[in-house]
Design a protein around this motif. Structure first.
Motif, PDB file in Angstrom:
ATOM      1  N   ASP A  12      49.640  37.159  35.961  1.00 35.64           N
ATOM      2  CA  ASP A  12      49.072  37.443  37.276  1.00 35.64           C
ATOM      3  C   ASP A  12      47.713  38.124  37.204  1.00 35.64           C
ATOM      4  OD1 ASP A  12      51.278  36.355  38.486  1.00 35.64           O
ATOM      5  OD2 ASP A  12      52.326  38.258  38.725  1.00 35.64           O
ATOM      6  N   CYS A  13      47.175  38.281  36.002  1.00 36.77           N
ATOM      7  CA  CYS A  13      45.902  38.984  35.846  1.00 36.77           C
ATOM      8  C   CYS A  13      44.704  38.046  35.901  1.00 36.77           C
ATOM      9  CB  CYS A  13      45.879  39.755  34.515  1.00 36.77           C
ATOM     10  SG  CYS A  13      47.080  41.100  34.446  1.00 36.77           S
ATOM     11  N   VAL A  14      44.925  36.812  36.316  1.00 42.30           N
ATOM     12  CA  VAL A  14      43.803  35.881  36.432  1.00 42.30           C
ATOM     13  C   VAL A  14      42.931  36.227  37.633  1.00 42.30           C
ATOM     14  CG1 VAL A  14      44.947  34.003  35.229  1.00 42.30           C
ATOM     15  CG2 VAL A  14      45.292  34.288  37.703  1.00 42.30           C
ATOM     16  N   THR A  15      43.424  37.073  38.532  1.00 36.04           N
ATOM     17  CA  THR A  15      42.621  37.558  39.656  1.00 36.04           C
ATOM     18  C   THR A  15      42.355  39.044  39.459  1.00 36.04           C
ATOM     19  OG1 THR A  15      44.548  38.131  41.012  1.00 36.04           O
ATOM     20  CG2 THR A  15      43.715  35.867  41.176  1.00 36.04           C
ATOM     21  N   ILE A  16      41.297  39.504  40.095  1.00 38.82           N
ATOM     22  CA  ILE A  16      40.959  40.926  39.978  1.00 38.82           C
ATOM     23  C   ILE A  16      42.074  41.779  40.578  1.00 38.82           C
ATOM     24  CG2 ILE A  16      39.336  42.702  40.729  1.00 38.82           C
ATOM     25  CD1 ILE A  16      37.116  40.657  40.565  1.00 38.82           C
TER      26      ILE A  16
END
Length: 600
Positions: free
Chosen positions: A237-241
């Protein structure tokens, strides 16, 4: 004139005469009926004498043979005694019970006040919330809502609806596990998420949940000594800031006592971890690579990965941190390293590292079924609380996304029991999540030992927000926070207490009744609530006293208890095997005997 003068003592004399006359009437009635009853038992039929003063005088004189001829006096007296017991004992017991009930529950909610939580009301609400129940004529109780307990002293059974979120405050060994956590897991209709720092709930519920769906056990620190049979992509889930910042916040919260108070080093460490998590996720790097970047601030790999992902602002921010003053840079990186220090343990790191031989846990798949996820971690130093909070948060957010795709609500609903949430599951914005998780069909139950314990993690404002957003609150035994208990006593309210006073003078006596306000439940009574009971505070309903329903008192407790014993034995065996392996690994090499041959 408002009153007439009487001679002194006239009032008392009048009431004494009335009381004596009534007592004699009751005694005569019992003796009259009892004697006839005794004669009937001896075979002389039901032939009562005249109900008159003469009969009463004869009974007092013992002339019973004139009233019940040819009847043994022993049988007559025995009949009187038996009839007195049969007539007076139930009345006395009922009166004592009513007096005790009135004294105990005065001012609290009664059955008529709790219709919305009673079986009929909660079943009606369940049909409104769950379209899948439309075709069922009779609903099983567990399909209608979450069991809370039984209204004191004799019911009915009370349940919360599937849109309620719950906050429970109880001291240790007051029934949190046996009366709340275990029953919720056993009775859950959909997916289950449980966090804990002990193996008791896991041991009791694992076998039963394994019959319903797949059991995922995330036990990086060996609480239940469960073998590693899964892995979770922590960076998914860390593909977005936003996702990277949330994960960084969980690790920061695991070492920060109050997530609402962040000094410069904590804030800077969270920003740095956000950038590194984002770079690793976008660059398809592993958690081990991320730990290497933290160990060497001069490594430009994360900066290059952020630029390749067109995240130039984030890359420049990370580069600014790296190029800053050496003392400042080292302080930020050291703080960040402390936040993720648990990942230095290879036993913990393995659970968040890709393993081609084990299945991957997918939160988005989990929330759609009836599987169970156990998140076990120790509290204190070296705990995996950051990883546990990250996985719990990812699962809850996956549930929200799935609910939105299903029209707004999960059906069947998801159950999330956050036991020891302040120690092993410090989701920084949990108070904010409370405001809408219930409306998504995600039933969250947060278990804390006290209000202060939650305030130390989420701050006073955060704990107040969670308290206000929780539609169901259970307060159990052993609450020792004087200020909090005083506030609860005020919330419960007051009731009128009458006081009768008698004044005497030479003109006679007079009685007057005055009223004063007293707390329904004083603070000392709240603190002294017995184990197994809880004070129920539900939105829009008067407070009620309920009795928890421990799992071991339910009809299927024998089967579940046998399964629990087998699971405890398995845990003990695994623990012993690990201990033996560790001892053998670190055992000193025995000396070679002198007579050992040097060749074979």
């Amino acid at each position: 004139m408002s009153s007439m003068s009487r001679p002194r003592g006239s009032d008392m004399f009048f009431w004494a005469i009335c009381l004596a006359a009534f007592a004699n009437l009751v005694i005569f009635t019992i003796a009259w009926l009892g004697g006839t009853f005794g004669a009937m038992l001896l075979g002389h039929g039901w032939h009562p004498p005249k109900f008159s003063l003469i009969s009463y005088i004869r009974i007092v004189r013992g002339e019973n043979e004139l009233l019940w001829p040819e009847t043994s006096p022993v049988g007559i007296y025995l009949g009187m005694v038996l009839f007195a017991v049969l007539l007076l004992a139930p009345a006395v017991l009922l009166g004592m019970k009513l007096m005790g009930l009135r004294k105990r529950n005065v001012g609290l909610a009664r059955a008529r006040d709790l219709q919305s939580l009673a079986p009929a009301g909660i079943a009606k609400r369940a049909r409104e919330l769950r379209p899948s129940l439309a075709g069922m004529k009779e609903l099983p109780p567990d399909e209608t809502g979450n069991l809370l307990g039984d209204l004191e002293p004799h019911g009915p059974e009370l349940r919360s609806s599937y849109e309620d979120v719950e906050l429970d405050l109880m001291a240790p060994r007051a029934g949190k596990s046996t009366g709340i956590a275990i029953p919720r897991v056993l009775r859950a209709r959909g997916a289950v998420l449980l966090t804990s720092n002990k193996s008791d709930v896991y041991a009791v519920t694992r076998a039963e949940r394994d019959r319903i769906g797949r059991v995922w056990t995330f036990d990086p620190q060996g609480i239940a000594h469960a073998p590693r049979e899964m892995w979770w992509n922590m960076l998914a889930d860390c593909v977005t800031i936003e996702g990277a910042r949330r994960l960084a916040g969980h690790f920061v919260a695991s070492v920060n006592d109050d997530t609402t108070k962040k000094d410069f080093w904590i804030s800077a460490a969270q920003n740095t971890l956000t950038a590194l998590f984002l770079a690793a996720a976008r660059g398809h790097a592993s958690v081990s690579d991320l730990l290497g970047w933290l160990a060497d601030p001069a490594d430009r790999t994360p900066i290059d990965l952020l630029r390749d992902a067109q995240l130039h602002a984030m890359a420049e921010q990370l580069q600014g941190t790296v190029r800053g003053a050496v003392e400042t840079r080292d302080g930020i990186y050291e703080t960040a390293r402390q936040c993720v220090a648990c990942l230095l343990d290879p036993e913990i790191l393995a659970w968040v590292t890709e393993d081609p031989y084990l299945p991957q846990f997918r939160p988005d798949h989990h929330v759609l079924g009836r599987d169970t996820l156990y998140l076990l971690s120790k509290d204190g130093g070296g705990s995996a609380a950051g990883v546990i909070a990250g996985l719990a948060d990812a699962t809850l957010r996956a549930g929200v996304v799935a609910a939105e795709r299903m029209g707004g609500r999960l059906d069947p609903p998801m159950t999330a029991v956050l036991d020891e949430a302040a120690n092993v599951c410090r989701i920084s914005d949990l108070p904010d999540l409370y405001s809408h998780l219930g409306s998504r069909g995600i039933n969250v139950v947060t278990l804390l030992q006290s209000y202060k314990q939650g305030s130390r993690v989420w701050g006073e404002a955060g704990m107040d927000a969670m308290w206000g957003a929780a539609t169901i609150k259970l307060l159990g035994a052993g609450l020792d926070d004087a200020d909090f208990v005083e506030k609860v006593s005020k919330l419960i309210g007051q009731h009128d207490v009458s006081t009768v006073s008698v004044s005497r003078s030479k003109d006679g006596s007079s009685r007057s009744t005055s009223y004063r306000q007293e707390n329904v439940l004083p603070p000392d009574r709240i603190r002294a609530m017995p184990k197994g009971t809880a004070l129920l505070l539900a939105t829009g309903i008067r407070p009620a006293m309920i009795k928890l329903r421990p799992w071991y008192k339910e009809p299927d407790a024998g089967r579940i208890s046998a399964q629990a014993k087998e699971e405890v034995a398995a845990i003990t065996e695994r623990a012993g095997a690990k201990l033996t392996a560790g001892t053998a690994l670190h055992a000193p090499v025995p000396p070679v005997p002198a007579d050992t041959p040097t060749h074979w």
